[in-house]
Design a protein around this motif. Structure first.
Motif, PDB file in Angstrom:
ATOM      1  N   PRO A  38      54.457  34.740  28.349  1.00 38.87           N
ATOM      2  CA  PRO A  38      55.599  32.857  27.529  1.00 38.87           C
ATOM      3  C   PRO A  38      56.661  33.036  27.549  1.00 38.87           C
ATOM      4  O   PRO A  38      57.449  34.001  26.999  1.00 38.87           O
ATOM      5  CB  PRO A  38      54.681  31.862  27.152  1.00 38.87           C
ATOM      6  N   THR A  39      57.678  32.264  28.266  1.00 39.40           N
ATOM      7  CA  THR A  39      58.966  32.234  27.846  1.00 39.40           C
ATOM      8  C   THR A  39      59.359  30.427  26.920  1.00 39.40           C
ATOM      9  O   THR A  39      58.245  30.151  27.269  1.00 39.40           O
ATOM     10  CB  THR A  39      60.340  31.999  29.000  1.00 39.40           C
ATOM     11  N   VAL A  40      59.812  31.445  25.478  1.00 38.90           N
ATOM     12  CA  VAL A  40      58.968  30.251  24.467  1.00 38.90           C
ATOM     13  C   VAL A  40      59.624  29.689  24.418  1.00 38.90           C
ATOM     14  O   VAL A  40      60.970  29.279  23.029  1.00 38.90           O
ATOM     15  CB  VAL A  40      58.847  31.299  23.072  1.00 38.90           C
ATOM     16  N   TYR A  41      59.636  28.125  25.093  1.00 40.03           N
ATOM     17  CA  TYR A  41      61.722  27.429  25.285  1.00 40.03           C
ATOM     18  C   TYR A  41      60.704  26.066  24.800  1.00 40.03           C
ATOM     19  O   TYR A  41      61.781  25.483  25.014  1.00 40.03           O
ATOM     20  CB  TYR A  41      62.510  27.889  26.235  1.00 40.03           C
ATOM     21  N   GLY A  47      48.738  24.453  33.479  1.00 41.41           N
ATOM     22  CA  GLY A  47      48.540  25.534  34.839  1.00 41.41           C
ATOM     23  C   GLY A  47      48.991  26.925  33.750  1.00 41.41           C
ATOM     24  O   GLY A  47      48.429  27.995  34.231  1.00 41.41           O
ATOM     25  N   ASN A  48      49.941  27.081  33.159  1.00 41.00           N
ATOM     26  CA  ASN A  48      50.334  28.137  32.455  1.00 41.00           C
ATOM     27  C   ASN A  48      48.751  28.969  31.592  1.00 41.00           C
ATOM     28  O   ASN A  48      48.290  29.651  32.156  1.00 41.00           O
ATOM     29  CB  ASN A  48      50.847  28.708  30.536  1.00 41.00           C
ATOM     30  N   PHE A  49      48.145  28.283  30.965  1.00 41.00           N
ATOM     31  CA  PHE A  49      46.600  28.205  30.638  1.00 41.00           C
ATOM     32  C   PHE A  49      45.486  29.221  30.818  1.00 41.00           C
ATOM     33  O   PHE A  49      44.698  29.894  31.305  1.00 41.00           O
ATOM     34  CB  PHE A  49      46.036  27.057  29.557  1.00 41.00           C
ATOM     35  N   ARG A  50      45.708  28.323  32.388  1.00 42.01           N
ATOM     36  CA  ARG A  50      44.671  29.015  33.359  1.00 42.01           C
ATOM     37  C   ARG A  50      44.788  30.734  33.654  1.00 42.01           C
ATOM     38  O   ARG A  50      43.829  30.882  34.184  1.00 42.01           O
ATOM     39  CB  ARG A  50      45.036  28.551  35.009  1.00 42.01           C
ATOM     40  N   THR A  51      46.482  30.681  34.247  1.00 42.46           N
ATOM     41  CA  THR A  51      46.835  32.184  33.894  1.00 42.46           C
ATOM     42  C   THR A  51      46.618  32.735  33.145  1.00 42.46           C
ATOM     43  O   THR A  51      46.084  33.883  33.239  1.00 42.46           O
ATOM     44  CB  THR A  51      48.423  32.228  34.225  1.00 42.46           C
ATOM     45  N   PHE A  52      46.372  32.279  31.616  1.00 35.72           N
ATOM     46  CA  PHE A  52      46.401  33.266  30.705  1.00 35.72           C
ATOM     47  C   PHE A  52      44.389  33.267  30.465  1.00 35.72           C
ATOM     48  O   PHE A  52      44.201  33.978  29.880  1.00 35.72           O
ATOM     49  CB  PHE A  52      46.978  32.390  29.460  1.00 35.72           C
ATOM     50  N   ILE A 103      53.368  28.011  18.369  1.00 42.64           N
ATOM     51  CA  ILE A 103      52.405  27.507  19.058  1.00 42.64           C
ATOM     52  C   ILE A 103      51.292  27.282  19.742  1.00 42.64           C
ATOM     53  O   ILE A 103      50.119  27.701  20.412  1.00 42.64           O
ATOM     54  CB  ILE A 103      53.344  26.021  19.256  1.00 42.64           C
ATOM     55  N   PHE A 104      52.224  28.455  20.498  1.00 38.33           N
ATOM     56  CA  PHE A 104      51.423  29.261  21.844  1.00 38.33           C
ATOM     57  C   PHE A 104      50.230  29.931  21.282  1.00 38.33           C
ATOM     58  O   PHE A 104      49.096  29.543  22.012  1.00 38.33           O
ATOM     59  CB  PHE A 104      52.735  30.026  22.173  1.00 38.33           C
ATOM     60  N   PHE A 105      50.398  30.738  20.271  1.00 37.57           N
ATOM     61  CA  PHE A 105      49.074  31.616  19.478  1.00 37.57           C
ATOM     62  C   PHE A 105      47.901  30.610  19.474  1.00 37.57           C
ATOM     63  O   PHE A 105      47.141  30.474  19.502  1.00 37.57           O
ATOM     64  CB  PHE A 105      49.899  32.365  18.445  1.00 37.57           C
ATOM     65  N   GLU A 106      48.314  29.434  18.532  1.00 35.90           N
ATOM     66  CA  GLU A 106      47.387  27.896  18.006  1.00 35.90           C
ATOM     67  C   GLU A 106      46.476  28.044  19.452  1.00 35.90           C
ATOM     68  O   GLU A 106      45.173  27.423  19.510  1.00 35.90           O
ATOM     69  CB  GLU A 106      48.432  27.507  17.429  1.00 35.90           C
ATOM     70  N   ASP A 107      47.545  27.644  20.334  1.00 34.41           N
ATOM     71  CA  ASP A 107      46.894  27.182  21.520  1.00 34.41           C
ATOM     72  C   ASP A 107      45.647  28.141  22.634  1.00 34.41           C
ATOM     73  O   ASP A 107      44.869  27.675  22.279  1.00 34.41           O
ATOM     74  CB  ASP A 107      47.941  26.653  22.712  1.00 34.41           C
ATOM     75  N   ILE A 113      40.845  32.104  23.833  1.00 33.65           N
ATOM     76  CA  ILE A 113      41.266  33.567  24.173  1.00 33.65           C
ATOM     77  C   ILE A 113      41.140  34.874  23.187  1.00 33.65           C
ATOM     78  O   ILE A 113      42.194  34.886  22.268  1.00 33.65           O
ATOM     79  CB  ILE A 113      42.200  32.989  25.123  1.00 33.65           C
ATOM     80  N   GLU A 114      41.023  35.882  23.800  1.00 35.50           N
ATOM     81  CA  GLU A 114      40.887  36.999  22.920  1.00 35.50           C
ATOM     82  C   GLU A 114      42.479  37.070  22.150  1.00 35.50           C
ATOM     83  O   GLU A 114      43.314  37.503  23.510  1.00 35.50           O
ATOM     84  CB  GLU A 114      40.149  38.337  23.350  1.00 35.50           C
ATOM     85  N   ASP A 115      42.554  38.086  20.959  1.00 39.23           N
ATOM     86  CA  ASP A 115      43.904  39.165  20.881  1.00 39.23           C
ATOM     87  C   ASP A 115      44.118  39.975  21.993  1.00 39.23           C
ATOM     88  O   ASP A 115      43.016  40.696  21.886  1.00 39.23           O
ATOM     89  CB  ASP A 115      43.335  39.191  19.200  1.00 39.23           C
ATOM     90  N   PHE A 116      44.881  40.345  22.624  1.00 37.17           N
ATOM     91  CA  PHE A 116      45.492  41.248  22.643  1.00 37.17           C
ATOM     92  C   PHE A 116      46.306  42.471  22.408  1.00 37.17           C
ATOM     93  O   PHE A 116      46.671  41.785  21.101  1.00 37.17           O
ATOM     94  CB  PHE A 116      46.816  40.750  24.209  1.00 37.17           C
ATOM     95  N   GLU A 117      46.072  43.698  22.731  1.00 40.32           N
ATOM     96  CA  GLU A 117      46.143  44.681  21.429  1.00 40.32           C
ATOM     97  C   GLU A 117      47.814  44.486  21.368  1.00 40.32           C
ATOM     98  O   GLU A 117      48.400  45.142  20.151  1.00 40.32           O
ATOM     99  CB  GLU A 117      46.578  45.949  22.308  1.00 40.32           C
TER     100      GLU A 117
END
Ligand SMILES: [Zn+2]
Length: 474
Positions: A38-41, A47-52, A103-107, A113-117
């Motif tokens: 994401p761009t955190v603005y 829709g973003n979360f579908r991709t994530f 907020i993004f990480f909380e979502d 959604i698993e933590d990435f490396e």
């Protein structure tokens, strides 16, 4: 054999991490994956979360198949939008982007959604941008206008291979100065941008300024992986120009292939149209949670359609998602309540192994998630039939739970833990258990059972033995 549809070739290709075929999956090197983040603005929308979620399924499935993954998702914390947002609020860029990053990480957590490396930040990869720009400059692919640096597309004859854009459409020497683009209009793009005197900037060998958007991803990938990566993902809107520009910068700078497999996720529509705030069909995750929908239903619904198909989201669909999920909950509960001992019937054993086969085969085929979920529900129907003939023995129930757990390492919605503040602490659980024990000793069986059910609702299973009562989370 795992196959993915590669946007580069427009074909389904066998997935071979590292590019060299091995005899067995455990011989492959870790799969390197980079996902545009994401761009955190502002708040990410569904829709973003579908991709994530697509990224999540991808990594979970590769692990399910026995690969190890080394997955990165970037946080774009400097671009036109973040700079503008921070300035409008009169706070530092860091303060502004940190708020939305948190907020993004909380979502992500709420959606299981698993933590990435790795979660690289653009602002922490300036050294790699410097290296790329110096290399491009030594190949005469960079030109300067004022204090900004541009990539000269007309001097790079391999431009356009991912999007298959018509090279004749290149308007040589015309430039984009913003990070916003018009589809199909090819222009030279900014590698490094001039900053206003009061704006935050960084120093690279070719001058003071700030990164253009595209170079951020190329730089982070180089910094983390240092060579060709296996998979690059993103939304389909990023194919051109963002990913095309990433390829141009990285391949021109390092003279080696940038990415082996390009995977792109399609758009999400809401009520059959593009999400927009003015139409009132724009939802963040919290908008949905505040309306009372469980995060589990959101996860389930957003992943039911194949990632390369457009998906039409409606609140009605979200409401309806609770019905299939409760079918799964019912069979899980039947299993958890099964106490009698006895052998595992061949019908149960066979159905478990066919479920596992069908599930794997579907996902092997370019992550056919709708097929895989369909097979799960067919199996649920069959397990119910078998159960109705004669209830499960404890051994049968355990083997059904085991296959669900295995499948759920990919799906993540069967044993979904809602992040509720009402979750019980260990002490509270112990208190319930001792209340149940006194109810039992007073032969108040109904009360004892109702406490057991209450705990089961919260995902806590009690096991009685002669040494007392133990509990575990399911
Ligand atoms: Zn990117």
């Amino acid at each position: 054999m795992v196959k993915f549809y590669n946007t580069m070739s427009r074909k389904l290709e066998e997935f071979i991490p590292g590019g060299v075929k091995k005899d067995s999956i455990d011989e492959y090197p870790p799969v390197s994956i980079y996902s545009c983040g994401p761009t955190v603005y502002g708040l990410a929308h569904i829709g973003n979360f579908r991709t994530f979620l697509f990224n999540d399924i991808l990594r979970r499935f590769l692990k399910f198949r026995g690969f190890t993954v080394n997955h990165s998702m970037n946080i774009t914390d400097v671009d036109d939008k973040t700079i503008k947002g921070a300035a409008a609020e009169g706070i530092s860029l860091k303060e502004y982007t940190t708020r939305f990053t948190d907020i993004f990480f909380e979502d992500l957590k709420k959606l299981n959604i698993e933590d990435f490396e790795h979660y690289p930040r653009a602002t922490e990869s300036i050294d790699s941008m410097n290296d790329i720009i110096n290399r491009l400059n030594s190949k005469d692919l960079v030109y300067r206008d004022g204090n900004s640096l541009y990539f000269s597309i007309s001097k790079y004859d391999k431009y356009g291979k991912l999007s298959r854009i018509d090279p004749d459409a290149i308007k040589s020497g015309t430039r984009y100065d913003t990070d916003e683009y018009h589809k199909d209009d090819i222009r030279d793009f900014a590698l490094w941008k001039e900053v206003e005197p009061d704006e935050q900037g960084w120093d690279i060998d070719m001058g003071h300024g700030r990164p253009g958007w595209h170079i951020e991803c190329s730089a982070m990938i180089r910094k983390i992986y240092n060579s060709t990566i296996d998979i690059h993902t993103g939304g389909v809107d990023l194919v051109f120009p963002h990913h095309e520009n990433e390829i141009a910068q990285s391949e021109a700078a390092y003279d080696e292939p940038f990415v082996r497999y390009w995977l792109h996720a399609e758009h999400l529509l809401v009520d059959n149209s593009k999400m927009s705030k003015s139409k009132g069909n724009f939802f963040t995750l919290n908008d949905l949670l505040e309306k009372g929908y469980p995060a589990r239903s959101v996860r389930y619904l957003l992943m039911t359609a194949h990632y390369r198909k457009q998906f039409n989201f409606t609140l009605e669909n979200l409401e309806n998602a609770e019905q299939p999920l409760s079918r799964i909950d019912n069979i899980v509960e039947l299993c958890l309540r099964s106490k009698k001992t006895g052998p595992v019937r061949p019908a149960v054993k066979d159905r478990i192994s066919s479920l596992l086969d069908e599930f794997t085969t579907s996902l092997n085929h370019d992550l056919n998630i709708s097929g895989a979920i369909g097979h799960l529900f067919e199996a649920v129907t069959d397990f119910n039939k078998i159960y109705n003939e004669d209830s499960f023995s404890k051994e049968e129930a355990e083997s059904v739970i085991e296959v669900f757990k295995k499948i759920d390492t990919v799906l993540g919605f069967i044993f979904f833990k809602e992040k509720k503040s009402s979750q019980l602490s260990d002490e509270e659980i112990e208190t319930y258990i001792s209340r149940r024990n006194s109810a039992k000793s007073e032969k108040k069986w109904d009360e004892a059972d109702s406490i057991r059910d209450l705990l089961l609702d919260k995902g806590i299973v009690l096991e009685d033995s002669k040494d007392g009562t133990r509990w575990k989370m399911v």
